[in-house]
Design a protein around this motif. Structure first.
Motif, PDB file in Angstrom:
ATOM      1  N   GLU A 697       3.681  23.633  98.013  1.00 29.59           N
ATOM      2  CA  GLU A 697       3.863  22.222  98.367  1.00 29.59           C
ATOM      3  C   GLU A 697       5.112  21.661  97.697  1.00 29.59           C
ATOM      4  O   GLU A 697       5.877  20.915  98.304  1.00 29.59           O
ATOM      5  CB  GLU A 697       2.629  21.421  97.949  1.00 29.59           C
ATOM      6  CG  GLU A 697       1.424  21.641  98.844  1.00 29.59           C
ATOM      7  CD  GLU A 697       1.711  21.211 100.278  1.00 29.59           C
ATOM      8  OE1 GLU A 697       2.315  20.135 100.466  1.00 29.59           O
ATOM      9  OE2 GLU A 697       1.357  21.969 101.198  1.00 29.59           O
ATOM     10  N   TRP A 698       5.299  21.985  96.419  1.00 31.95           N
ATOM     11  CA  TRP A 698       6.515  21.546  95.709  1.00 31.95           C
ATOM     12  C   TRP A 698       7.754  22.116  96.382  1.00 31.95           C
ATOM     13  O   TRP A 698       8.753  21.417  96.564  1.00 31.95           O
ATOM     14  CB  TRP A 698       6.441  22.007  94.258  1.00 31.95           C
ATOM     15  CG  TRP A 698       7.657  21.647  93.443  1.00 31.95           C
ATOM     16  CD1 TRP A 698       7.835  20.511  92.707  1.00 31.95           C
ATOM     17  CD2 TRP A 698       8.855  22.421  93.289  1.00 31.95           C
ATOM     18  NE1 TRP A 698       9.080  20.526  92.109  1.00 31.95           N
ATOM     19  CE2 TRP A 698       9.732  21.689  92.459  1.00 31.95           C
ATOM     20  CE3 TRP A 698       9.277  23.642  93.780  1.00 31.95           C
ATOM     21  CZ2 TRP A 698      10.997  22.145  92.112  1.00 31.95           C
ATOM     22  CZ3 TRP A 698      10.538  24.109  93.442  1.00 31.95           C
ATOM     23  CH2 TRP A 698      11.390  23.366  92.613  1.00 31.95           C
ATOM     24  N   LEU A 699       7.694  23.391  96.749  1.00 33.60           N
ATOM     25  CA  LEU A 699       8.839  24.046  97.373  1.00 33.60           C
ATOM     26  C   LEU A 699       9.175  23.388  98.708  1.00 33.60           C
ATOM     27  O   LEU A 699      10.364  23.186  99.031  1.00 33.60           O
ATOM     28  CB  LEU A 699       8.532  25.534  97.572  1.00 33.60           C
ATOM     29  CG  LEU A 699       9.655  26.393  98.146  1.00 33.60           C
ATOM     30  CD1 LEU A 699      10.867  26.387  97.230  1.00 33.60           C
ATOM     31  CD2 LEU A 699       9.162  27.822  98.381  1.00 33.60           C
ATOM     32  N   LYS A 700       8.161  23.018  99.464  1.00 34.88           N
ATOM     33  CA  LYS A 700       8.403  22.381 100.755  1.00 34.88           C
ATOM     34  C   LYS A 700       9.132  21.061 100.576  1.00 34.88           C
ATOM     35  O   LYS A 700      10.100  20.753 101.292  1.00 34.88           O
ATOM     36  CB  LYS A 700       7.070  22.162 101.482  1.00 34.88           C
ATOM     37  CG  LYS A 700       7.216  21.595 102.888  1.00 34.88           C
ATOM     38  CD  LYS A 700       5.861  21.520 103.591  1.00 34.88           C
ATOM     39  CE  LYS A 700       6.024  21.015 105.016  1.00 34.88           C
ATOM     40  NZ  LYS A 700       4.710  20.961 105.714  1.00 34.88           N
ATOM     41  N   ARG A 701       8.671  20.248  99.609  1.00 33.55           N
ATOM     42  CA  ARG A 701       9.325  18.956  99.361  1.00 33.55           C
ATOM     43  C   ARG A 701      10.764  19.131  98.899  1.00 33.55           C
ATOM     44  O   ARG A 701      11.636  18.318  99.227  1.00 33.55           O
ATOM     45  CB  ARG A 701       8.552  18.163  98.300  1.00 33.55           C
ATOM     46  CG  ARG A 701       7.184  17.719  98.704  1.00 33.55           C
ATOM     47  CD  ARG A 701       6.660  16.653  97.741  1.00 33.55           C
ATOM     48  NE  ARG A 701       6.710  17.080  96.344  1.00 33.55           N
ATOM     49  CZ  ARG A 701       5.745  17.755  95.733  1.00 33.55           C
ATOM     50  NH1 ARG A 701       4.646  18.083  96.401  1.00 33.55           N
ATOM     51  NH2 ARG A 701       5.860  18.088  94.450  1.00 33.55           N
ATOM     52  N   ASN A 702      11.021  20.165  98.143  1.00 41.47           N
ATOM     53  CA  ASN A 702      12.338  20.329  97.542  1.00 41.47           C
ATOM     54  C   ASN A 702      13.294  21.169  98.372  1.00 41.47           C
ATOM     55  O   ASN A 702      14.409  21.459  97.919  1.00 41.47           O
ATOM     56  CB  ASN A 702      12.186  20.933  96.146  1.00 41.47           C
ATOM     57  CG  ASN A 702      11.738  19.905  95.126  1.00 41.47           C
ATOM     58  OD1 ASN A 702      12.547  19.213  94.527  1.00 41.47           O
ATOM     59  ND2 ASN A 702      10.419  19.792  94.945  1.00 41.47           N
ATOM     60  N   THR A 703      12.871  21.539  99.584  1.00 43.17           N
ATOM     61  CA  THR A 703      13.782  22.235 100.496  1.00 43.17           C
ATOM     62  C   THR A 703      13.931  21.488 101.818  1.00 43.17           C
ATOM     63  O   THR A 703      14.449  22.041 102.791  1.00 43.17           O
ATOM     64  CB  THR A 703      13.296  23.675 100.766  1.00 43.17           C
ATOM     65  OG1 THR A 703      11.952  23.643 101.252  1.00 43.17           O
ATOM     66  CG2 THR A 703      13.375  24.521  99.502  1.00 43.17           C
ATOM     67  N   LEU A 704      13.476  20.246 101.855  1.00 39.52           N
ATOM     68  CA  LEU A 704      13.646  19.452 103.067  1.00 39.52           C
ATOM     69  C   LEU A 704      15.126  19.218 103.339  1.00 39.52           C
ATOM     70  O   LEU A 704      15.928  19.078 102.410  1.00 39.52           O
ATOM     71  CB  LEU A 704      12.934  18.107 102.931  1.00 39.52           C
ATOM     72  CG  LEU A 704      11.398  18.138 102.864  1.00 39.52           C
ATOM     73  CD1 LEU A 704      10.853  16.755 102.565  1.00 39.52           C
ATOM     74  CD2 LEU A 704      10.833  18.683 104.183  1.00 39.52           C
ATOM     75  N   PRO A 705      15.521  19.162 104.601  1.00 38.99           N
ATOM     76  CA  PRO A 705      16.936  18.931 104.927  1.00 38.99           C
ATOM     77  C   PRO A 705      17.409  17.573 104.404  1.00 38.99           C
ATOM     78  O   PRO A 705      16.633  16.611 104.321  1.00 38.99           O
ATOM     79  CB  PRO A 705      16.956  18.964 106.457  1.00 38.99           C
ATOM     80  CG  PRO A 705      15.719  19.702 106.852  1.00 38.99           C
ATOM     81  CD  PRO A 705      14.698  19.377 105.808  1.00 38.99           C
TER      82      PRO A 705
END
Length: 709
Positions: A697-705
């Motif tokens: 979940e953290w990774l998803k937030r921190n790789t958003l365009p």
């Protein structure tokens, strides 16, 4: 990790690569050492006296062998610097050393950082410069005269040295305008006829020649002191020598067997007219024989030398480290094992038999050179007796760069596969760590110190398959400590990691199949506009290197300007190189390739090499910024091939998000924004399957365009 900027950069780095450059040592020349202006205080024992030979003897005189050197807190140092004259307590180590200097007939003594193998990271028992000066950085040279003490280091360590050096020491900021080299300083501060002492095991042939040239202008002699003077005063608390067993580096990781590597080396020896070569660098010995060790912190190497001749190969090391598996591995590879201390006598016998020995003058210590010189004396003395004084078949030293450094730097398919797999596991550990740390700081408001943060990162990494140890001391710098380029947090003086200051975290790991090194800078609160601009300009430099395309045979220094140009536009810069080579399950700092403003390194970047990409900016006493990934040099397709040459670029190996909160979007071009988004998409694709749900979940937030408002 910031590129190597050790004391080596203060020396002349140019050497001849002329195929015909042989040094035939006559008896007269051999008796003089390497030339006029150099003398030995006594003959150097062929038994390699402690600590060079019988390493176990090192701590035999210690009353209380200890774990190593611990830097005093800067507050203690600063307090002592500010005491009144009547309270001043002289430095006992300097007083004891100066007494020995007088007894040895030298007016100055040089204490380098390196060990007998010119290693950057060294065993604790060899950290002589740190012991005598208190400065614990990995790069620097101490010079002590009968009246003064000075320490040279580079820009990565200025602030650390200021904090750690005592009141009797002067910090010399190497590389700064107007700061002399230590050889120039000695020339200017000593009177004619003085003698400068140094341990011959700790200075290379090239380093000794540079010293001699500078000192001889004032008729100052360079003297090789047989027993290291620091060893004589370091009696209490000195760590014992390492005794870690050797291990075989399996072929699935090495990719090429020992026989093939030896065959290639012998072809180069034959082409050069050499009959043998001494390999002194620990990582080259490990690479050549597909061995790994644990003698040196952060580097999977063992204290050893290698001698390769046309018909045999010999490993010189502590025999107690040779396990049955290693013994069988070496026997199957036709490699003989001898005691570490047998090297010098072997070298002397080679000269006496007329050998043509390949010696890398930038890596071979003067003890080895002198042993070969002594053998030449014996050869020509016998020739005189036999009436063959004019013989042309005498011993010769061939001064050339090591033929192993470039092949080691160019990774084969198995090494590259291992490096890529290690980096993915490392990325998974880092993503889970960063997700955990953000919760601790932002949500839980935990009060964690820099040391505790580093310890937690180690805990996350240690869970990964194949993890062995860190590849260097983790650099975890909060706020002002981030401006200390190679900062090392100490539990009694370190800062808290919070949401009010920037955090610079530079770390790496050694795995059985690869070596990692990565830096991220974050802010858990609200960064200032100035911090965001500095970060963004560092990022632009990082992107420029990552996206660079260049013709084959391009040396790394040509690319360095790409990393700095955005900072230069507003009058900012950084004091370290932009990129260093990295070994495959070997040293985190590997030559000969680099990307640096130091234009003396003409080594071309070649496909298969790995190099770091780490521009930065450091606001003294406020904050530090660095963004680092490792890159693999590879061929790229271009619409044209001007001049028929190939063009090269980079493939990224590191996959951890770059904090977008710190980016000033208005400074980025559309191409820059596209790079950030493509990079983060790759991070998500490669790492998300490897982490737990909360980290995902953290990774998803921190790789958003990212996109402009």
């Amino acid at each position: 990790m910031v590129p190597l900027g050790s004391a080596r950069l203060l020396r002349c780095i140019w050497i001849s690569n002329s195929p015909g450059r042989h040094s035939v040592l006559s008896a007269a020349a051999a008796r003089r050492g390497i030339g006029a202006g150099i003398r030995r205080s006594s003959s150097i024992s062929m038994a390699m006296p402690s600590p060079r030979g019988n390493l176990t003897a090192l701590c035999s005189g210690s009353k209380n062998p200890g774990p190593g050197i611990t830097a005093e807190p800067s507050s203690v140092r600063n307090a002592r610097k500010n005491v009144k004259d009547k309270e001043f307590v002289p430095d006992k180590k300097l007083a004891d050393l100066r007494k020995l200097m007088s007894e040895s007939g030298v007016q100055a003594y040089i204490v380098p950082s390196e060990d007998a193998h010119q290693s950057e990271f060294i065993a604790e028992c060899f950290t002589r410069r740190a012991y005598v000066s208190g400065f614990t950085g990995s790069a620097g040279t101490a010079v002590i005269t009968l009246e003064k003490a000075a320490l040279w280091t580079d820009g990565r360590y200025y602030l650390q040295a200021e904090n750690q050096l005592g009141p009797e020491w002067t910090l010399m900021r190497g590389g700064s305008v107007g700061v002399p080299s230590y050889s120039e300083w000695l020339r200017d501060n000593l009177s004619a006829g003085s003698a400068v002492g140094i341990d011959p095991f700790l200075v290379t042939h090239e380093g000794a020649e540079e010293l001699r040239r500078t000192l001889s202008a004032k008729e100052i002699q360079l003297t090789f002191v047989d027993r290291n003077l620091i060893d004589k005063i370091w009696l209490d608390g000195r760590p014992c020598p390492p005794k870690s067993p050797l291990r075989v580096h399996d072929l699935i990781y090495a990719g090429v067997d020992v026989a093939a590597k030896l065959s290639d080396a012998r072809k180069k020896l034959s082409a050069a007219g050499a009959t043998g070569i001494v390999i002194t660098m620990l990582d080259e010995v490990a690479w050549l024989f597909n061995l790994r060790g644990g003698d040196v912190p952060h580097s999977p190497v063992a204290y050893a030398y290698a001698l390769v001749e046309m018909d045999k190969a010999t490993l010189f090391t502590d025999l107690s480290k040779v396990t049955p598996d290693v013994e069988m591995h070496l026997e199957n590879s036709s490699v003989t094992v001898k005691e570490y201390s047998a090297l010098l006598s072997t070298i002397q016998r080679l000269a006496e038999s007329g050998s043509k020995l390949w010696l890398d003058p930038t890596k071979t210590n003067m003890a080895i050179v002198n042993a070969f010189s002594d053998g030449c004396t014996g050869f020509y003395a016998k020739a005189d007796v036999d009436g063959k004084n004019g013989t042309s078949d005498g011993p010769a030293a061939l001064h050339r760069p090591s033929p192993l450094s470039v092949p080691k730097a160019i990774k084969n398919a198995a090494e590259m596969s291992g490096m890529k797999q290690a980096h993915l596991r490392d990325a998974a550990a880092l993503v889970e760590f960063w997700a955990w740390l953000e919760v601790q700081i932002v949500t839980e408001k935990a009060k964690l110190t820099e040391v505790e943060v580093g310890d937690e990162l180690l805990r996350f990494r240690s869970k990964q398959e194949g993890f062995l140890e860190t590849s260097f001391d983790t650099i975890c710098g909060s706020g002002a400590n981030g401006a200390i380029v190679h900062y090392r947090a100490e539990s009694d003086t370190c800062a808290l990691v919070d949401d009010e200051h920037m955090l610079l975290l530079d770390s790496g790991a050694q795995y059985t199949d690869g070596t990692t090194d990565i830096t991220r800078t974050v802010h858990f609160g609200v960064p200032t506009d100035y911090q965001k601009e500095c970060f963004t300009r560092v990022l632009q430099g990082h992107i420029s290197i990552d996206q660079a395309v260049f013709p084959e045979n391009t040396p790394g220094f040509v690319l360095d300007v790409l990393a700095r140009s955005s900072l230069w536009r507003i009058g900012l810069d950084y004091r370290h190189g932009t990129g260093h080579g990295v070994g495959a399950a070997l040293n985190v700092h590997e030559g000969p390739q680099s990307i640096s403003f130091r234009f003396g390194n003409m080594t071309a970047l070649q496909p298969g090499m790995i190099i770091s990409n780490e521009p930065g900016y450091y606001e003294d006493h406020k904050f530090g910024i660095r963004i680092e990934n490792l890159l693999h040099v590879c061929e790229v397709e271009t619409p044209n091939r001007f001049g028929g040459v190939s063009y090269l670029g980079f493939e990224c190996l590191s996959f951890v998000p770059i904090q977008t909160k710190l980016i000033a979007l208005h400074l980025l071009s559309d191409e820059d924004i596209s790079w950030v988004n493509k990079y983060h998409a790759a991070v998500w694709d490669k790492v998300s399957p490897l982490v737990n749900e909360s980290a995902r979940e953290w990774l998803k937030r921190n790789t958003l365009p990212i996109k402009r408002a």
